[in-house]
Structure formats: structure tokens, C-alpha cells
Design a protein around this motif. Sequence first.
Motif, PDB file in Angstrom:
ATOM      1  N   VAL A  92      11.739  63.655   2.446  1.00  0.00           N
ATOM      2  CA  VAL A  92      13.032  64.232   2.811  1.00  0.00           C
ATOM      3  C   VAL A  92      14.058  63.111   2.716  1.00  0.00           C
ATOM      4  CG1 VAL A  92      14.386  65.455   4.544  1.00  0.00           C
ATOM      5  CG2 VAL A  92      11.918  65.873   4.384  1.00  0.00           C
ATOM      6  N   GLN A 152      19.276  70.598   3.493  1.00  0.00           N
ATOM      7  CA  GLN A 152      18.260  69.747   4.088  1.00  0.00           C
ATOM      8  C   GLN A 152      17.091  70.560   4.607  1.00  0.00           C
ATOM      9  OE1 GLN A 152      17.050  67.081   3.496  1.00  0.00           O
ATOM     10  NE2 GLN A 152      18.298  65.541   4.550  1.00  0.00           N
ATOM     11  N   ILE A 156      13.243  70.175   3.541  1.00  0.00           N
ATOM     12  CA  ILE A 156      12.118  70.039   4.469  1.00  0.00           C
ATOM     13  C   ILE A 156      11.024  71.043   4.120  1.00  0.00           C
ATOM     14  CG2 ILE A 156      11.400  70.320   6.880  1.00  0.00           C
ATOM     15  CD1 ILE A 156      14.230  69.212   7.628  1.00  0.00           C
TER      16      ILE A 156
END
Length: 235
Positions: A92, A152, A156
Amino acid sequence: MAELIKLNDIRKSFYIGSENEFEVLHGISITISEGEFVAIVGESGSGKSTLMNIIGALDKPTSGEYILDNLKINEAKDDDLSSIRNEKIGFVFQTFNLIGRMNAIKNVELPMSYKGVPAKTRSKRAMELLEQVGMADRSTHLPNELSGGQKQRVAIARALANEPALILADEPTGALDSDTSRTVMDLFHDLHKNHHKIIVLITHSTALAEECERILTLSDGQIISERRGNNYELH
């Protein structure tokens, strides 16, 4: 608990053999066991990026031993490292690194396609992961149709695609506002506490580091301190 990561006397030099040769990491030794949430914190220039690249099998140390999930990474052939990264590590990044022409579900499917997972299985698991991170209703959206926090969360989900042994998060909230950062960090805490994921957080933020179980402080290429964090309570 079984050891997942073991770095023993890791050193990394650049421009080896030249008069400009310099050593960035000076004998790093770290052990991380199953079920841990560890922060590696340090200022710019401390060696964080170099150490992250070695932990993530993106680069090899100049000397020392690195064992990840019983594999000797420092002895692995270069063409084996990509499969190790794909199967053992979920990345990530601060910049999300989503593929712009692919929608959210296709981005999550990508690591599974490299592993040869059948299309139907990929699609089903990708949707389950998007649901887990609260993005099922955005599965057909392209990255440019998503906010930073949404990108984001997709990243993930993608990191979880191949059920990796390790989630390696490099400044994952660096491009996000404080409210969105809180949402992303809560997601990491959920993955750790309720899904038993091993997470290594690379950050310059002492506030974020304090939320982790264990904090390793890096300065000038050396671990200068190790201590317990505040063990953030997920609400």
C-alpha cells in the motif's frame, strides 16, 4: 508466535566499488512475528525508503540475511523476486499506484491474474474484498472517479488479493486529509485485530506510529530505539 520477518545485520551500499560508494543501512537487525502491527518511523534521509525496498523484496541488501516466511530473500534469484512479492507481500503506497484504465474491481483482480487465478474466482474474491473495505458500490468506477481515500481503500483491497503473509504500507495516509487518514488507519486496525494481518507501517509521523503495537525508530541508517506503542483501540 512464529517469526515472519527476520533481518540480520542488513547493510545496503550504493555505487559499490566507486570512490562515491556510501552505506545507507548500517547493520539493521529486526524480527517481526505473526500477528504484529509494527511501525518503522524516521525522518527523511533516515533510510526508511531503502529499508522498505528491502523488506518488500524490491531490492536486495549488499550484505546480511533477510528471511521472509521461511524464504531467504537475499539468496533468491532476481526472476523469483517478482513472484515472491506477488504472493507474500501486499503493498500500500502513498501514491495508490492504481492502473488508471482499469476500474476498481479490475485493479483488485490484477495480483490474482498474475498468479493465474481463474477469472470467475478473481472476480468473486475482488468483490468480497471491496465490500470488506467499504467500496463495493464503487467497483465499476475508474481511479479518476474516486477520491483519495476511496483510491487508498481500493489499494488496500488489492494488497489483500493473494492473501499475503505481510501488508507493507509506505506512508499510506501521506496524501490524505486528517479525516480520511483516520478512516484508512481504522481499516488497518480492523485488518490487524479482526483479520489477524501482519502489518508493517513505514511513516515519518510519530502520531501514526504511536497507534501501532511496536515502534522502531530509524535514524542515519540504524535502529536507534524500539518501544511499545499505545495499541490504539478501534471503535
